[in-house]
Design an enzyme around this catalytic site. Structure first.
Site, PDB file in Angstrom:
ATOM      1  N   ARG A   1       0.837  -1.218   0.000  1.00  0.00           N
ATOM      2  CA  ARG A   1       0.000   0.000   0.000  1.00  0.00           C
ATOM      3  C   ARG A   1       0.871   1.267   0.000  1.00  0.00           C
ATOM      4  O   ARG A   1       0.995   1.947  -1.007  1.00  0.00           O
ATOM      5  CB  ARG A   1      -0.951  -0.023   1.209  1.00  0.00           C
ATOM      6  CG  ARG A   1      -2.090   0.982   1.135  1.00  0.00           C
ATOM      7  CD  ARG A   1      -1.702   2.393   1.479  1.00  0.00           C
ATOM      8  NE  ARG A   1      -1.103   2.535   2.794  1.00  0.00           N
ATOM      9  CZ  ARG A   1      -0.578   3.664   3.245  1.00  0.00           C
ATOM     10  NH1 ARG A   1      -0.580   4.755   2.493  1.00  0.00           N
ATOM     11  NH2 ARG A   1      -0.008   3.725   4.437  1.00  0.00           N
ATOM     12  N   ASP A   2       1.511   1.565   1.115  1.00  0.00           N
ATOM     13  CA  ASP A   2       2.308   2.803   1.191  1.00  0.00           C
ATOM     14  C   ASP A   2       3.424   2.759   0.155  1.00  0.00           C
ATOM     15  O   ASP A   2       3.777   3.771  -0.450  1.00  0.00           O
ATOM     16  CB  ASP A   2       2.905   2.949   2.602  1.00  0.00           C
ATOM     17  CG  ASP A   2       3.078   4.399   3.020  1.00  0.00           C
ATOM     18  OD1 ASP A   2       2.918   5.285   2.158  1.00  0.00           O
ATOM     19  OD2 ASP A   2       3.375   4.652   4.204  1.00  0.00           O
TER      20      ASP A   2
ATOM     21  N   HIS B   1       5.497   4.529  12.613  1.00  0.00           N
ATOM     22  CA  HIS B   1       5.535   4.439  11.151  1.00  0.00           C
ATOM     23  C   HIS B   1       6.521   5.497  10.663  1.00  0.00           C
ATOM     24  O   HIS B   1       6.216   6.686  10.655  1.00  0.00           O
ATOM     25  CB  HIS B   1       4.099   4.713  10.668  1.00  0.00           C
ATOM     26  CG  HIS B   1       3.876   4.756   9.193  1.00  0.00           C
ATOM     27  ND1 HIS B   1       3.181   3.768   8.521  1.00  0.00           N
ATOM     28  CD2 HIS B   1       4.185   5.688   8.253  1.00  0.00           C
ATOM     29  CE1 HIS B   1       3.074   4.096   7.237  1.00  0.00           C
ATOM     30  NE2 HIS B   1       3.678   5.250   7.053  1.00  0.00           N
TER      31      HIS B   1
ATOM     32  N   HIS C   1       9.004   7.140   7.852  1.00  0.00           N
ATOM     33  CA  HIS C   1       9.566   7.275   6.501  1.00  0.00           C
ATOM     34  C   HIS C   1      11.030   7.672   6.684  1.00  0.00           C
ATOM     35  O   HIS C   1      11.398   8.321   7.662  1.00  0.00           O
ATOM     36  CB  HIS C   1       8.779   8.308   5.692  1.00  0.00           C
ATOM     37  CG  HIS C   1       7.449   7.773   5.222  1.00  0.00           C
ATOM     38  ND1 HIS C   1       7.253   7.279   3.958  1.00  0.00           N
ATOM     39  CD2 HIS C   1       6.273   7.610   5.879  1.00  0.00           C
ATOM     40  CE1 HIS C   1       6.004   6.853   3.846  1.00  0.00           C
ATOM     41  NE2 HIS C   1       5.372   7.042   4.999  1.00  0.00           N
TER      42      HIS C   1
ATOM     43  N   CYS D   1       4.579   9.407   0.059  1.00  0.00           N
ATOM     44  CA  CYS D   1       3.178   9.782   0.175  1.00  0.00           C
ATOM     45  C   CYS D   1       2.872  10.790  -0.925  1.00  0.00           C
ATOM     46  O   CYS D   1       3.611  11.759  -1.102  1.00  0.00           O
ATOM     47  CB  CYS D   1       2.893  10.381   1.547  1.00  0.00           C
ATOM     48  SG  CYS D   1       1.215  11.003   1.713  1.00  0.00           S
TER      49      CYS D   1
HETATM   50  P1  HMG Z   1     -13.263  14.358  -1.898  1.00  0.00           P
HETATM   51  O1  HMG Z   1     -12.975  14.659  -3.319  1.00  0.00           O
HETATM   52  O2  HMG Z   1     -13.286  15.465  -0.912  1.00  0.00           O
HETATM   53  O3  HMG Z   1     -14.567  13.471  -1.719  1.00  0.00           O
HETATM   54  O4  HMG Z   1     -12.188  13.291  -1.434  1.00  0.00           O
HETATM   55  P2  HMG Z   1     -16.034  13.720  -2.083  1.00  0.00           P
HETATM   56  O5  HMG Z   1     -16.835  13.065  -1.017  1.00  0.00           O
HETATM   57  O6  HMG Z   1     -16.309  15.171  -2.415  1.00  0.00           O
HETATM   58  O7  HMG Z   1     -16.207  12.883  -3.432  1.00  0.00           O
HETATM   59  C1  HMG Z   1     -15.575  13.248  -4.646  1.00  0.00           C
HETATM   60  C2  HMG Z   1     -15.582  12.044  -5.572  1.00  0.00           C
HETATM   61  O8  HMG Z   1     -14.790  10.996  -5.043  1.00  0.00           O
HETATM   62  C3  HMG Z   1     -16.971  11.465  -5.778  1.00  0.00           C
HETATM   63  O9  HMG Z   1     -16.993  10.893  -7.072  1.00  0.00           O
HETATM   64  C4  HMG Z   1     -17.012  10.333  -4.785  1.00  0.00           C
HETATM   65  O10 HMG Z   1     -17.912   9.329  -5.132  1.00  0.00           O
HETATM   66  C5  HMG Z   1     -15.594   9.829  -4.859  1.00  0.00           C
HETATM   67  P3  HMG Z   1     -17.621  11.715  -8.325  1.00  0.00           P
HETATM   68  O11 HMG Z   1     -19.025  12.025  -7.894  1.00  0.00           O
HETATM   69  O12 HMG Z   1     -16.764  12.951  -8.474  1.00  0.00           O
HETATM   70  O13 HMG Z   1     -17.489  10.739  -9.461  1.00  0.00           O
HETATM   71  N1  HMG Z   1     -15.156   9.169  -3.616  1.00  0.00           N
HETATM   72  C6  HMG Z   1     -14.640   7.940  -3.556  1.00  0.00           C
HETATM   73  N2  HMG Z   1     -14.384   7.029  -4.521  1.00  0.00           N
HETATM   74  C7  HMG Z   1     -13.844   5.864  -4.101  1.00  0.00           C
HETATM   75  N3  HMG Z   1     -13.535   5.588  -2.812  1.00  0.00           N
HETATM   76  C8  HMG Z   1     -13.775   6.469  -1.850  1.00  0.00           C
HETATM   77  C9  HMG Z   1     -14.354   7.710  -2.210  1.00  0.00           C
HETATM   78  N4  HMG Z   1     -14.701   8.808  -1.515  1.00  0.00           N
HETATM   79  C10 HMG Z   1     -15.190   9.679  -2.382  1.00  0.00           C
HETATM   80  N5  HMG Z   1     -13.460   6.174  -0.597  1.00  0.00           N
HETATM   81  C11 HMG Z   1     -11.273  11.586  -0.027  1.00  0.00           C
HETATM   82  C12 HMG Z   1     -12.132  12.831  -0.110  1.00  0.00           C
HETATM   83  C13 HMG Z   1     -10.935  11.327   1.407  1.00  0.00           C
HETATM   84  C14 HMG Z   1     -12.038  10.410  -0.614  1.00  0.00           C
HETATM   85  C15 HMG Z   1     -10.027  11.834  -0.870  1.00  0.00           C
HETATM   86  O14 HMG Z   1      -9.404  12.974  -0.365  1.00  0.00           O
HETATM   87  C16 HMG Z   1      -9.082  10.679  -0.817  1.00  0.00           C
HETATM   88  O15 HMG Z   1      -9.305   9.620  -1.370  1.00  0.00           O
HETATM   89  N6  HMG Z   1      -7.965  10.876  -0.109  1.00  0.00           N
HETATM   90  C17 HMG Z   1      -7.028   9.809   0.107  1.00  0.00           C
HETATM   91  C18 HMG Z   1      -5.678  10.305  -0.074  1.00  0.00           C
HETATM   92  C19 HMG Z   1      -4.727   9.163   0.114  1.00  0.00           C
HETATM   93  O16 HMG Z   1      -4.980   8.031  -0.237  1.00  0.00           O
HETATM   94  N7  HMG Z   1      -3.555   9.500   0.665  1.00  0.00           N
HETATM   95  C20 HMG Z   1      -2.512   8.534   0.870  1.00  0.00           C
HETATM   96  C21 HMG Z   1      -2.830   7.569   1.954  1.00  0.00           C
HETATM   97  S1  HMG Z   1      -2.519   8.213   3.550  1.00  0.00           S
HETATM   98  C22 HMG Z   1      -0.814   8.043   3.737  1.00  0.00           C
HETATM   99  O17 HMG Z   1      -0.106   7.649   2.848  1.00  0.00           O
HETATM  100  C23 HMG Z   1      -0.229   8.331   5.083  1.00  0.00           C
HETATM  101  C24 HMG Z   1       0.136   7.075   5.878  1.00  0.00           C
HETATM  102  O18 HMG Z   1       1.054   6.254   5.154  1.00  0.00           O
HETATM  103  C25 HMG Z   1       0.785   7.487   7.195  1.00  0.00           C
HETATM  104  C26 HMG Z   1       1.898   8.503   6.970  1.00  0.00           C
HETATM  105  O19 HMG Z   1       2.976   8.122   6.464  1.00  0.00           O
HETATM  106  O20 HMG Z   1       1.641   9.654   7.260  1.00  0.00           O
HETATM  107  C27 HMG Z   1      -1.107   6.228   6.186  1.00  0.00           C
HETATM  108 MG    MG Z   2       3.206   6.445   5.194  1.00  0.00          MG
END
Ligand code: HMG
Ligand code: MG
Length: 372
Positions: free
Chosen positions: A14-15, A280, A282, A313
């Site tokens: 994933r990450d 966690h 990096h 990320c």
């Molecule tokens: P948004 O655009 O604000 O959401 O995203 P929305 O509710 O306004 O919806 C917009 C569109 O996205 C809509 O589709 C929804 O249906 C769709 P449209 O009508 O435009 O066709 N949608 C989704 N589709 C699939 N799955 C979903 C989903 N939710 C909405 N779950 C949201 C808000 C949170 C979804 C977005 O900002 C997002 O996906 N963010 C994730 C970002 C991400 O993955 N970041 C990396 C992971 S975290 C990380 O790496 C850190 C970590 O490793 C720890 C560290 O190191 O810090 C864990």
């Molecule tokens: Mg991470």
């Protein structure tokens, strides 16, 4: 004093993969997970039910989950497979892919077809020990790929097998407003509001929940001075909501030994127990191992890492991968910790996946092992 048992959460699939620019074939992801499963690692973060337009690389996480359930990879010990969910929609998609939303049962007969999801998830509630309840899976769907022989998929001395694997979810929030906005398009307060129904719904299905607090030791937008008290407050909130553990994340790799010490002091000072925490790191500034040792000395026994040091990320520009699993294992084993993970196998996987992705192997220990 021996460090005792330490749990590794392998976050490479994933990450590690979420930030790759070229599309990674589903088969490569599955092969990576299948190989990791054979190392003895008990926790693998396998995908992410986030919006595909934000993180396209994770778009086929349903297929990954479906595959893992239909064809549990051969493993020496049961594995908890973890998936990120950012909101209720993500959790609903996760539940649908796992077959808990009463999705119709369809048959599948070969590894190239989408396997039938099981009709139920974890049958027992998890405790603090990291032990998870079983996933029920169809007996005839225990093989993930055609080269998996019965020799690779043994029943364990304790009677367990791949069929007692489990699945978990992780939700995530951040310790700074700007990162929260960049990563999840909402404020910290809104993100905590989003987390509540995810935790209750997941718990009602006996699914173990992990929380992440990002940018705990530095933020790409607000700099290195993130408030440890804020991180502690958010961690405590997630635990109070019902998260089984919280992984405190140094997203940018800005953490240092003294800062890690200070952060842990704040966390413990807020009444949070070491057993409820994971770290966690990096490795952007090469401090991840030092910081992990500080954590170990302070009683932390769960660490996230990524084979071959894969990753970064998408919302933390310039941040490199997680600490390499091979490097972390070498360090932990040298301190007398037991992880149950085969470092040689991990080194081979780091080398293999780096080649598959056309990137250098970022594990120094992995490279050293393979050069012997
Ligand atoms: P948004 O655009 O604000 O959401 O995203 P929305 O509710 O306004 O919806 C917009 C569109 O996205 C809509 O589709 C929804 O249906 C769709 P449209 O009508 O435009 O066709 N949608 C989704 N589709 C699939 N799955 C979903 C989903 N939710 C909405 N779950 C949201 C808000 C949170 C979804 C977005 O900002 C997002 O996906 N963010 C994730 C970002 C991400 O993955 N970041 C990396 C992971 S975290 C990380 O790496 C850190 C970590 O490793 C720890 C560290 O190191 O810090 C864990
Ligand atoms: Mg991470």
């Amino acid at each position: 004093r021996s460090a005792g048992e330490v749990r590794i959460v392998e976050v490479g699939p994933r990450d590690g993969l979420q930030n790759e620019s070229s599309t990674i074939p589903l088969q490569t992801k599955i092969e990576l997970i299948r190989r990791l499963a054979q190392t003895g690692v008990r926790n693998i973060e396998a995908g992410s039910f986030v919006a595909p337009k934000w993180v396209p690389q994770m778009a086929n996480s349903s297929e990954v989950l479906n595959y893992l359930l239909g064809y549990p990879p051969a493993a020496p010990a049961p594995i908890a497979f973890n998936f990120l969910v950012p909101n209720l929609k993500g959790l609903q998609n996760f539940l649908k892919a796992s077959g808990t939303d009463n999705a119709p049962i369809t048959s599948s007969e070969g590894p190239n077809q989408t396997p039938t999801p099981p009709s139920s998830l974890n049958s027992s509630k998890s405790g603090d020990t990291g032990e998870q309840g079983p996933i029920t899976s169809r007996k005839d769907k225990t093989k993930m790929s055609s080269d998996t022989s019965s020799k690779d998929n043994p029943t364990q001395p304790d009677g367990s097998s791949a069929s007692s694997n489990s699945i978990e979810v992780s939700l995530f929030t951040a310790a700074t407003e700007t990162f929260s906005k960049a990563n999840t398009n909402c404020t910290i307060a809104e993100s905590l509001e989003r987390c509540k129904p995810i935790v209750s719904l997941a718990k009602s299905q006996n699914i173990r929940v992990r929380g992440y607090v990002s940018v705990a030791l530095g933020c790409p937008y607000e700099g290195p001075d993130v408030s440890p008290a804020k991180v502690a407050e958010m961690t405590a909130t997630l635990l109070e909501m019902g998260a089984d553990e919280v992984s405190v994340a140094d997203t940018t790799g800005m953490g240092t030994a003294p800062k890690t010490q200070e952060l842990l002091k704040a966390l413990f000072g807020a009444g949070i127990a070491a057993k409820d925490l994971a770290l966690h790191f990096h490795d952007t500034y090469g401090q991840a191992l030092v910081n992990a040792v500080v954590g170990l000395e302070q009683g932390i026994r769960t660490f996230d890492s990524s084979v071959g040091g894969l990753g970064g990320c998408p919302y933390s520009k310039g941040a490199t991968g997680n600490v390499a699993t091979e490097d972390l294992l070498h360090c932990l084993h040298s301190l007398g910790a037991t992880t149950g993970v085969d470092i040689e196998k991990m080194a081979e996987i780091g080398n293999w996946i780096s080649k598959e992705l056309g990137r250098p192997n970022d594990s120094r220990v992995g490279k050293a092992i393979l050069a012997r």
